[in-house]
Design an enzyme around this catalytic site. Structure first.
Site, PDB file in Angstrom:
ATOM      1  N   CYS A  56      10.826  -1.992  15.013  1.00  0.00           N
ATOM      2  CA  CYS A  56      11.687  -2.861  15.831  1.00  0.00           C
ATOM      3  C   CYS A  56      12.624  -2.065  16.743  1.00  0.00           C
ATOM      4  O   CYS A  56      12.992  -0.920  16.421  1.00  0.00           O
ATOM      5  CB  CYS A  56      12.531  -3.745  14.916  1.00  0.00           C
ATOM      6  N   ALA A  62      10.907   6.437   9.723  1.00  0.00           N
ATOM      7  CA  ALA A  62      10.799   7.251   8.502  1.00  0.00           C
ATOM      8  C   ALA A  62      11.344   8.673   8.695  1.00  0.00           C
ATOM      9  O   ALA A  62      11.880   9.263   7.771  1.00  0.00           O
ATOM     10  CB  ALA A  62       9.338   7.302   8.079  1.00  0.00           C
ATOM     11  N   HIS A 165       4.825  -6.266  12.921  1.00  0.00           N
ATOM     12  CA  HIS A 165       5.280  -6.148  14.313  1.00  0.00           C
ATOM     13  C   HIS A 165       4.062  -5.865  15.203  1.00  0.00           C
ATOM     14  O   HIS A 165       3.250  -5.005  14.877  1.00  0.00           O
ATOM     15  CB  HIS A 165       6.300  -5.007  14.425  1.00  0.00           C
ATOM     16  N   HIS A 167       1.567  -4.267  17.313  1.00  0.00           N
ATOM     17  CA  HIS A 167       1.449  -2.854  17.710  1.00  0.00           C
ATOM     18  C   HIS A 167       0.002  -2.394  17.618  1.00  0.00           C
ATOM     19  O   HIS A 167      -0.836  -3.058  17.006  1.00  0.00           O
ATOM     20  CB  HIS A 167       2.301  -1.968  16.797  1.00  0.00           C
ATOM     21  N   LYS A 313     -15.270 -11.959   4.680  1.00  0.00           N
ATOM     22  CA  LYS A 313     -16.591 -11.352   4.491  1.00  0.00           C
ATOM     23  C   LYS A 313     -16.391  -9.952   3.902  1.00  0.00           C
ATOM     24  O   LYS A 313     -15.617  -9.157   4.439  1.00  0.00           O
ATOM     25  CB  LYS A 313     -17.284 -11.268   5.858  1.00  0.00           C
TER      26      LYS A 313
HETATM   27  P1  H2U Z   1      -0.672   0.337  10.953  1.00  0.00           P
HETATM   28  O1  H2U Z   1       0.000  -0.709  10.184  1.00  0.00           O
HETATM   29  O2  H2U Z   1      -1.721  -0.162  11.926  1.00  0.00           O
HETATM   30  O3  H2U Z   1      -1.185   1.417  10.064  1.00  0.00           O
HETATM   31  O4  H2U Z   1       0.435   0.996  11.935  1.00  0.00           O
HETATM   32  C1  H2U Z   1       1.692   1.408  11.549  1.00  0.00           C
HETATM   33  C2  H2U Z   1       1.808   2.877  11.857  1.00  0.00           C
HETATM   34  O5  H2U Z   1       3.175   3.201  12.057  1.00  0.00           O
HETATM   35  C3  H2U Z   1       1.298   3.752  10.715  1.00  0.00           C
HETATM   36  O6  H2U Z   1       0.267   4.579  11.175  1.00  0.00           O
HETATM   37  C4  H2U Z   1       3.440   4.458  11.515  1.00  0.00           C
HETATM   38  C5  H2U Z   1       2.528   4.565  10.308  1.00  0.00           C
HETATM   39  O7  H2U Z   1       2.194   5.910  10.061  1.00  0.00           O
HETATM   40  N1  H2U Z   1       4.858   4.547  11.186  1.00  0.00           N
HETATM   41  C6  H2U Z   1       5.627   5.573  11.730  1.00  0.00           C
HETATM   42  O8  H2U Z   1       5.111   6.393  12.475  1.00  0.00           O
HETATM   43  N2  H2U Z   1       6.957   5.643  11.430  1.00  0.00           N
HETATM   44  C7  H2U Z   1       7.601   4.784  10.591  1.00  0.00           C
HETATM   45  O9  H2U Z   1       8.778   4.909  10.370  1.00  0.00           O
HETATM   46  C8  H2U Z   1       6.845   3.677   9.943  1.00  0.00           C
HETATM   47  C9  H2U Z   1       5.410   3.550  10.310  1.00  0.00           C
END
Ligand code: H2U
Length: 349
Positions: A56, A62, A165, A167, A313
């Site tokens: 957001c 992280a 979210h 993306h 499926k």
């Molecule tokens: P997916 O849900 O399609 O996997 O996408 C979310 C991506 O966002 C995932 O690859 C990244 C995760 O590694 N991410 C970050 O880079 N930083 C964050 O703080 C949370 C998620």
């Protein structure tokens, strides 16, 4: 015995010329599905904004970085990348059974919209156009360094998507991955034999036959491929010969936004749920020296839902050990999608 073959009743195998694989179609098993109950999935309300959601605007990710208060699309490096730019390379091996090669790359995350509860089919055409323009901008930058840029969207928990979210992800790599490598060699073989791009010939045939078309406009066509594996799989292609997303003109980009909204609205309307899928773009690889006239740009949508918002499926057993199998024919799936309204169920009066 020996009654006339009817594709909607009799099992058969169909060939996928793009990857040189076959699929078993068993339509006699699909006689029941549409009479059965259509359950709605339990949909949780997603808040428009949540500071605890790392995708957001203004949220902390992280790695401790803080997202800007973005108002449109937003791209950031994936904090858990599968591909890194600089890593030691494996030693060359002379044994044919133990081969490894260097793999370098970059992974990015791209948010489509500042609001977590606005998915692509709920966006305005101009907002979808922003998504397309950002895809192109990213490709223009990454193609100076990498041979393959895979844009893909995992949508829905059922597809392993970790965050609601809206993306997608962008993985750029120094090597050509397996799927596009098979498509490259198949399209090249076809071009050498027929002097025409495989997918261009294919869409012209499909436009004439009509039965697998889901939605079409002046520049694009969305269809259920003859060789579709997933129940409601679709392919979205430009009607003119286009090698890459970066080759689209302004009109084609706007028209792509329009057709994406229509296709994804139909998907959501099918089971009145935010339709899960994995999708991605395939265009010609990015090395300047080679001639890629045999390529045609296309997006593939692979949704797992079969009968309702809660019946998926599974690609297990026979699919894992033998080959892909489907019940519903591609033509039945296309008709079902084609007949759905273009207005999203959440936006109905
Ligand atoms: P997916 O849900 O399609 O996997 O996408 C979310 C991506 O966002 C995932 O690859 C990244 C995760 O590694 N991410 C970050 O880079 N930083 C964050 O703080 C949370 C998620």
């Amino acid at each position: 015995m020996n009654s006339r073959f009817c594709a909607e009743e009799h099992q058969h195998i169909r060939y996928n010329p793009l990857n040189d694989k076959w699929i078993l179609v068993s339509p006699h098993r699909a006689k029941r599905p549409w009479k059965g109950q259509v359950e709605k999935a339990f949909e949780t309300d997603i808040p428009e904004h949540d500071f605890k959601n790392p995708l957001c605007p203004g949220a902390t990710r992280a790695n401790g970085e803080v997202n800007s208060f973005y108002e449109s699309t937003y791209v950031f490096p994936n904090d858990f990348p599968a591909l890194l730019e600089n890593v030691p390379e494996p030693d060359p091996s002379s044994h044919p059974l133990f081969q490894a090669q260097a793999a370098k790359g970059e992974c990015r995350v791209m948010c489509f919209h500042p609001k977590s509860n606005v998915t692509l089919p709920l966006m305005k055409n101009e907002e979808i156009l922003e998504v397309i323009n950002t895809w192109i901008k990213e490709m223009l930058e990454l193609r100076t360094k990498y041979k393959w840029i895979q844009i893909f969207e995992n949508k829905g928990e059922v597809m392993g998507c970790s965050n609601p979210h809206p993306h997608c992800q962008i993985w750029a790599s120094s090597f050509l991955p397996d799927e596009p490598r098979a498509e490259d060699s198949q399209q090249l073989k076809y071009f050498q034999k027929n002097n025409q791009p495989l997918l261009l010939n294919y869409i012209n045939e499909e436009i004439e036959r009509k039965v697998r078309i889901v939605v079409m406009n002046d520049h694009w066509v969305a269809l259920v491929p003859y060789w579709a594996v997933w129940p409601f799989e679709t392919m979205l292609l430009p009607r003119r010969h286009v090698l890459r997303l970066t080759d689209l003109n302004e009109e084609e980009k706007s028209s792509l936004a329009e057709i994406m909204k229509k296709l994804l609205t139909k998907y959501d309307n099918l089971f009145e749920t935010s339709f899960p899928y994995s999708m991605g773009w395939h265009g010609a690889p990015e090395d300047k020296e080679s001639d890629y006239s045999h390529w045609q740009l296309h997006a593939s949508y692979y949704p797992p839902l079969l009968r309702s918002a809660s019946v998926k499926k599974f690609m297990v057993g026979y699919e894992m050990l033998a080959q892909a199998q489907r019940d519903l024919t591609a033509e039945q799936a296309a008709e079902k999608l084609r007949l759905l309204p273009d207005v999203h169920y959440k936006l109905r009066e």
